[in-house]
Enzyme design. Structure first.
Site, PDB file in Angstrom:
ATOM      1  N   ASP A 160      63.437  66.397 -54.697  1.00  0.00           N
ATOM      2  CA  ASP A 160      63.830  65.475 -55.803  1.00  0.00           C
ATOM      3  C   ASP A 160      62.784  65.462 -56.898  1.00  0.00           C
ATOM      4  O   ASP A 160      61.389  65.132 -56.477  1.00  0.00           O
ATOM      5  CB  ASP A 160      64.101  64.072 -55.131  1.00  0.00           C
ATOM      6  CG  ASP A 160      64.791  63.331 -56.304  1.00  0.00           C
ATOM      7  OD1 ASP A 160      66.005  63.023 -56.096  1.00  0.00           O
ATOM      8  OD2 ASP A 160      63.986  62.939 -57.357  1.00  0.00           O
ATOM      9  N   ASN A 213      65.091  63.919 -69.482  1.00  0.00           N
ATOM     10  CA  ASN A 213      66.248  63.764 -70.015  1.00  0.00           C
ATOM     11  C   ASN A 213      66.342  63.192 -71.362  1.00  0.00           C
ATOM     12  O   ASN A 213      66.625  63.465 -72.385  1.00  0.00           O
ATOM     13  CB  ASN A 213      67.364  63.368 -69.223  1.00  0.00           C
ATOM     14  CG  ASN A 213      67.974  64.567 -68.469  1.00  0.00           C
ATOM     15  OD1 ASN A 213      67.878  65.706 -68.753  1.00  0.00           O
ATOM     16  ND2 ASN A 213      68.906  64.017 -67.410  1.00  0.00           N
ATOM     17  N   ASP A 269      68.213  70.554 -68.212  1.00  0.00           N
ATOM     18  CA  ASP A 269      68.611  71.826 -67.464  1.00  0.00           C
ATOM     19  C   ASP A 269      67.863  72.972 -67.202  1.00  0.00           C
ATOM     20  O   ASP A 269      67.774  73.503 -66.411  1.00  0.00           O
ATOM     21  CB  ASP A 269      69.796  72.139 -68.317  1.00  0.00           C
ATOM     22  CG  ASP A 269      71.226  71.235 -68.267  1.00  0.00           C
ATOM     23  OD1 ASP A 269      71.063  70.274 -67.430  1.00  0.00           O
ATOM     24  OD2 ASP A 269      72.109  71.631 -69.021  1.00  0.00           O
ATOM     25  N   GLU A 320      69.406  66.025 -59.770  1.00  0.00           N
ATOM     26  CA  GLU A 320      67.926  66.811 -59.512  1.00  0.00           C
ATOM     27  C   GLU A 320      67.374  66.807 -58.278  1.00  0.00           C
ATOM     28  O   GLU A 320      66.275  67.183 -58.084  1.00  0.00           O
ATOM     29  CB  GLU A 320      66.930  66.085 -60.433  1.00  0.00           C
ATOM     30  CG  GLU A 320      66.276  64.961 -60.037  1.00  0.00           C
ATOM     31  CD  GLU A 320      67.053  63.875 -59.626  1.00  0.00           C
ATOM     32  OE1 GLU A 320      68.145  63.631 -59.548  1.00  0.00           O
ATOM     33  OE2 GLU A 320      66.308  62.682 -59.241  1.00  0.00           O
TER      34      GLU A 320
HETATM   35  N1  LIG Z   1      69.836  67.465 -67.865  1.00  0.00           N
HETATM   36  C1  LIG Z   1      70.291  67.184 -66.707  1.00  0.00           C
HETATM   37  N2  LIG Z   1      70.055  65.778 -66.088  1.00  0.00           N
HETATM   38  C2  LIG Z   1      70.730  65.627 -65.087  1.00  0.00           C
HETATM   39  C3  LIG Z   1      71.536  66.462 -64.574  1.00  0.00           C
HETATM   40  N3  LIG Z   1      72.037  65.666 -63.237  1.00  0.00           N
HETATM   41  C4  LIG Z   1      71.364  64.496 -63.135  1.00  0.00           C
HETATM   42  N4  LIG Z   1      70.644  64.377 -64.465  1.00  0.00           N
HETATM   43  C5  LIG Z   1      69.794  63.293 -64.842  1.00  0.00           C
HETATM   44  O1  LIG Z   1      68.737  63.007 -63.777  1.00  0.00           O
HETATM   45  C6  LIG Z   1      68.321  61.667 -63.801  1.00  0.00           C
HETATM   46  C7  LIG Z   1      68.162  61.148 -62.447  1.00  0.00           C
HETATM   47  O2  LIG Z   1      67.598  60.075 -62.617  1.00  0.00           O
HETATM   48  P1  LIG Z   1      67.455  58.791 -61.792  1.00  0.00           P
HETATM   49  O3  LIG Z   1      68.204  59.143 -60.462  1.00  0.00           O
HETATM   50  O4  LIG Z   1      67.128  57.729 -62.145  1.00  0.00           O
HETATM   51  O5  LIG Z   1      65.730  59.381 -61.024  1.00  0.00           O
HETATM   52  P2  LIG Z   1      64.549  59.733 -61.715  1.00  0.00           P
HETATM   53  O6  LIG Z   1      64.587  59.492 -63.083  1.00  0.00           O
HETATM   54  O7  LIG Z   1      64.170  61.285 -61.462  1.00  0.00           O
HETATM   55  O8  LIG Z   1      63.348  58.822 -60.880  1.00  0.00           O
HETATM   56  P3  LIG Z   1      62.870  59.177 -59.668  1.00  0.00           P
HETATM   57  O9  LIG Z   1      63.841  60.002 -59.033  1.00  0.00           O
HETATM   58  O10 LIG Z   1      62.928  57.605 -58.918  1.00  0.00           O
HETATM   59  O11 LIG Z   1      61.579  59.712 -59.722  1.00  0.00           O
HETATM   60  C8  LIG Z   1      69.531  60.820 -64.565  1.00  0.00           C
HETATM   61  O12 LIG Z   1      69.092  60.603 -65.813  1.00  0.00           O
HETATM   62  C9  LIG Z   1      70.496  62.125 -64.880  1.00  0.00           C
HETATM   63  O13 LIG Z   1      71.303  61.882 -65.904  1.00  0.00           O
HETATM   64  C10 LIG Z   1      71.393  67.574 -64.913  1.00  0.00           C
HETATM   65  O14 LIG Z   1      72.539  68.504 -64.381  1.00  0.00           O
HETATM   66  N5  LIG Z   1      70.981  68.018 -66.166  1.00  0.00           N
END
Ligand SMILES: Nc1nc2c(ncn2[C@@H]2O[C@H](COP(=O)(O)OP(=O)(O)OP(=O)(O)O)[C@@H](O)[C@H]2O)c(=O)[nH]1
Length: 735
Positions: free
Chosen positions: A580, A588, A597, A624
């Site tokens: 992760d 983002n 992406d 992610e």
């Molecule tokens: N650019 C992009 N962003 C994505 C995609 N799938 C998920 N995300 C983003 O990934 C982010 C995941 O955020 P969180 O679940 O809060 O996790 P985090 O910010 O990484 O925090 P921690 O995991 O706790 O470190 C979200 O803002 C989603 O919008 C994708 O395919 N492309």
């Protein structure tokens, strides 16, 4: 016999057809065509042979019965019903077995017809052996001729005539058999007709010659008889003139005259009233011709010669004789009376004896035999029984028998001649030598016919194979499975033009088909390729994540059990890690989704490069988060390699920011690395790894956390997970 077959409308039509053909056959057979000698053609039988080509036993038997009745009327021998009836049934049976009519009929005559006819003739008729042999051959010849005629009719008559009436099978034959049959048929007919025309012409010419000779001979012989009578009458007439001068001893003079004419049995002189004056044999007075005989009286009265009818006289009074008389004159010139003589006639046949080839019968006005050649069964002075078979017509001699009126063969050719005195001369030439000549010619012709048939058959076999071989080769070449690739084989240079044209046409068609086939194959290959590519694309789409190129979650779930089984078979542990990206949301948020992406792609590539073994499986689990399934990897190695990965991620620029700064990130990794038997449920493994990940996140991120010693996951995996997690901390990457 299946008379039931005549039931129903079809049966009735068959009966009508058999009856119609039979009646035509009957009519034709009423008039057998006379050829020569004793040979007649019975073409009517062709009708029942024709019938045998279409209909069954009952119909053919009925047709044959009708046809043969015509023959019975004209020939009068009931045995024809047996010999020809059997022929009809035999030919029907053989036709049913696929034989040609001509061959079937030939077989019948050789095997049954000729031996049976010979047997019947030998038992029922009193005939010479050669005649039986000839008659039997003649029957065989007849059979072949009318069966050949019937075969031609079968070829010529449109099949539609017997449509719906057929009882015989339709036979499909090879070309060479058809050709051979057609040629044999043609040869048979041509040769037979030629043989008949030639032989009958020859025989007619011989008979004409014979008849004209007989005509000449009979006229000549009759002339000799006339001369004989005239000579003796002249002798008496002359004697009538010199008798007065020798009146003293007339008897001596008459005896002298008798010595000169030994056929005068006795001589005498009468007066003008018929009273005998002188007699060479006074012991038995000369039969008086006077008194009651008006003709004699008239002759005397008018001083004319006289000749009596023939009567029995001479030695023992049994010989045919006649009395002839001529007037004699006294020295003063007056009629003295008649000089009479009894003339023996029985030796007249000696005039004919010089010609050994012919015999003769001389009859008086009343048909009584006066003189006949030796050996003829005739009695002198009895009416002659002459059984004349055919009257003399045109240039042909009559055929005559002396013994039996119903003898099948005449004994003589005969020519009758009426003499001036109304005597009948019958000239006879034995029939047998002439018939033998005809038979010899006929048998010779028949032999040549059979030879020609054998030669024709052999030749057509060669010829038909010469004609059909190229066709067979073509057919064989067409039947080859690899026909399309190779050109058709060439034909011998002497092949028929039609076959050459056919080959050219087939070759053109073959090339067109081959080209079409190749075009189709190309199309199919192209389509297959396209389909394979589409399938591959679909497969990719179905199992890969579109953004990162890593496998998707579904594929992971499919492959999980396969890879676990691999580990089970190898007795090795299996490692499952969830990766992760830390604080991905902020990436983002700060740099936008496109950069996000880009980072996801770069992250996936980095992981894939690190774990590039054949059985390692990287799948995007969601957002992610990624799952790494690492079979055959124990905990120790997993720890080492995942830490290496974590460090590599941390120092790998994943994207560029707007300010062209390299974007670095870190990842937290939750791992479970246990014996593959631990659980067969992917979700259990994921849950365990997720717990470990949770701890990695909780412990400050950018680290690898393990769970270990999980014994009974299905019971309460969470508890043991909590207790056994082993974090591996690393440097926290910037977000
Ligand atoms: N650019 C992009 N962003 C994505 C995609 N799938 C998920 N995300 C983003 O990934 C982010 C995941 O955020 P969180 O679940 O809060 O996790 P985090 O910010 O990484 O925090 P921690 O995991 O706790 O470190 C979200 O803002 C989603 O919008 C994708 O395919 N492309």
């Amino acid at each position: 016999m299946t008379w039931k077959r005549f039931g129903g409308p079809r049966g009735r039509r068959r009966l009508m057809m058999a009856t119609g053909l039979g009646l035509v056959g009957l009519l034709v057979n009423l008039f057998p065509i006379p050829l020569f000698s004793n040979i007649q053609l019975v073409l009517g039988n062709a009708l029942f042979i024709f019938c045998a080509s279409r209909l069954g036993y009952a119909a053919v038997a009925w047709c044959a019965l009708l046809t043969l009745t015509g023959l019975y009327i004209s020939w009068g021998h009931p045995i024809i019903y047996l010999t020809f009836g059997l022929e009809a049934l035999f030919v029907t049976a053989m036709r049913r077995r696929g034989w040609y009519l001509l061959y079937a009929d030939l077989l019948y005559w050789v095997l049954i017809g000729m031996p049976l006819t010979a047997l019947l003739f030998a038992t029922l008729f009193d005939l010479q052996r050669e005649y039986i042999a000839f008659t039997v051959l003649k029957q065989g010849f007849n059979g072949m001729l009318y069966s050949a005629a019937a075969s031609v009719a079968v070829l010529m008559v449109p099949k539609v005539w017997s449509k719906g009436l057929r009882q015989q099978p339709v036979l499909v034959r090879e070309f060479r058999h058809k050709l051979s049959h057609a040629l044999v048929l043609l040869t048979t007919l041509m040769l037979m007709v030629s043989l008949l025309v030639y032989t009958s012409h020859l025989m007619r010419a011989q008979q004409t010659l014979l008849f004209s000779q007989m005509k000449d001979n009979s006229a000549q012989l009759a002339g000799q008889f006339d001369d004989f009578l005239q000579r003796h009458m002249d002798a008496l007439t002359i004697a009538g003139h010199w008798l007065p001068d020798v009146r003293v001893d007339q008897r001596t003079s008459l005896l002298q005259l008798q010595r000169q004419y030994p056929d005068f049995l006795r001589l005498g002189v009468t007066d003008d009233r018929g009273v005998i004056l002188v007699d060479t044999d006074p012991g038995a007075p000369l039969r008086s011709q006077s008194a009651e005989n008006a003709a004699y009286q008239s002759a005397v009265r008018h001083a004319r010669p006289y000749q009596s009818a023939v009567y029995a006289g001479g030695v023992g009074g049994l010989e045919p004789v006649l009395v002839m008389a001529a007037p004699w004159y006294q020295s003063d010139g007056n009629l003295g009376g008649m000089v009479e003589a009894t003339l023996a006639l029985s030796q007249l046949h000696q005039f004919n004896d010089l010609d050994k080839t012919q015999k003769m019968v001389l009859m008086d006005q009343r048909g009584r035999v006066i003189s006949a050649s030796n050996g003829l069964p005739l009695t002198l002075l009895q009416p002659a029984k002459l059984y004349i078979r055919k009257p003399e017509t045109g240039e042909h001699a009559a055929e005559l028998s002396l013994t039996q009126p119903e003898i099948p063969l005449p004994e003589y050719f005969s020519k009758s001649y009426t003499m001036n005195n109304d005597w009948q001369l019958q000239l006879l030439v034995p029939y047998r030598p002439a018939a033998e000549r005809a038979e010899q010619q006929f048998v010779l012709g028949l032999g040549m016919l059979l030879l020609a048939l054998v030669l024709t058959s052999a030749l057509t076999r060669y010829l038909s194979s010469y004609l059909t071989k190229p066709l067979e080769n073509l057919a064989r070449a067409i039947a080859q499975p690899e026909l399309g690739e190779r050109p058709l084989p060439g034909l011998p240079s002497g092949s028929a033009r039609e076959i050459l044209v056919l080959r050219e046409e087939l070759e053109t068609q073959r090339q067109a088909i081959h080209a079409h086939h190749e075009e189709l194959e190309c199309k199919v290959a192209r389509r297959t390729e396209e389909l394979a590519q589409a399938n591959a694309r679909l497969e990719q789409l179905a199992m890969r994540d579109g953004l990162t190129g890593a496998f998707n979650r579904r594929y992971f779930e499919q492959q999980f059990e396969t890879l676990r089984q691999l580990c089970l078979r190898a007795g090795q542990p299996m490692t499952l890690a969830i990766l992760d990206i830390d604080h991905f949301k902020s990436i983002n948020d700060l740099h936008g989704h496109l950069v996000g992406d880009q980072c996801l792609r770069a992250f996936a590539n980095t992981v894939a490069e690190q774990f590039g073994r054949r059985n390692d499986l990287l799948a995007r689990y969601g957002g992610e988060e990624f799952v790494l399934l690492l079979p055959l990897l124990d905990r120790e190695n997993a720890q080492q390699q995942l830490n290496a990965l974590r460090q590599r991620i941390a120092c790998t620029p994943m994207a560029q920011t707007d300010t062209e700064r390299a974007l670095m990130l870190t990842a937290s990794i939750g791992v479970i690395s246990v014996d593959s038997q631990w659980s067969d449920c992917a979700q259990t493994w994921l849950d365990a790894a997720d717990k470990a990940l949770y701890r990695a996140k909780s412990n400050g991120r950018n680290q690898v956390c393990f769970h270990a010693n999980l014994q009974e996951p299905n019971k309460n995996p969470a508890v043991s997970l909590e207790n056994t997690a082993t974090p591996t901390t690393g440097t926290k990457g910037s977000g």
